[in-house]
Design a protein around this motif. Structure first.
Motif: not given
Length: 172
Positions: A64-67, A69-76
């Motif tokens: 969940r931490a990995y997901l 982080t990655v999804s937050s970057r993609l959302a940004a």
């Protein structure tokens, strides 16, 4: 469940386990951020695609931490692209209709603006600020130094780094 807890399970089985355990959670998280279920589902898929191609996915301890982080970057990146698109369309609306570019040209310009934005986002904040002040605002190095409260030498070094970074982004 952490991938490390799966013991001898293959990487594919580990990925499937994580996908099944966390996909709905991630879509809901992104839906709250984006306000759109379709965009949330798309970004969740992009996030899991990154996990699938990660070299050390089988050693992932906190999925969940990995997901997140990655999804937050993609959302940004998604929001950045929307802001660029909105700015570009606003600028187009101010142009006379006869000079309005074709839809294909608009798409190409938006793609180029997104690429430039991504390259500039990888610069340190002060370097990026100096570069934009020079290239967009047309300020001299002395004016930039005064605005940022640094020496002209610091601005020169920052500009050198920025130009080198841009060169490598283009010519790699």
């Amino acid at each position: 469940m952490a991938l490390a807890d799966l013991g001898t399970a293959s990487a594919g089985q580990a990925f499937t386990t994580i996908y099944r355990a966390h996909h709905n959670w991630l879509v809901n998280l992104l839906w709250r951020k984006l306000g759109n279920i379709d965009n949330a589902a798309d970004l969740a898929q992009d996030t899991f695609a990154r996990l699938l191609h990660a070299d050390d996915a089988a050693a992932l301890r906190e999925p969940r931490a990995y997901l997140t982080t990655v999804s937050s970057r993609l959302a940004a990146h998604h929001f950045r692209r929307l802001a660029l698109e909105r700015s570009y369309l606003e600028a187009l609306a101010l142009q006379p209709e006869a000079t309005s570019p074709s839809p294909e040209t608009r798409a190409l310009v938006l793609e180029a603006l997104t690429a430039v934005s991504c390259v500039l986002d990888r610069l340190p904040p002060r370097t990026r600020e100096a570069f934009l002040m020079s290239q967009l605002d047309g300020l001299t190095y002395r004016e930039i130094a005064e605005a940022l409260g640094v020496t002209v030498n610091v601005v020169q070094k920052a500009m050198g780094k920025a130009f080198e970074h841009c060169y490598h982004a283009v010519y790699g």
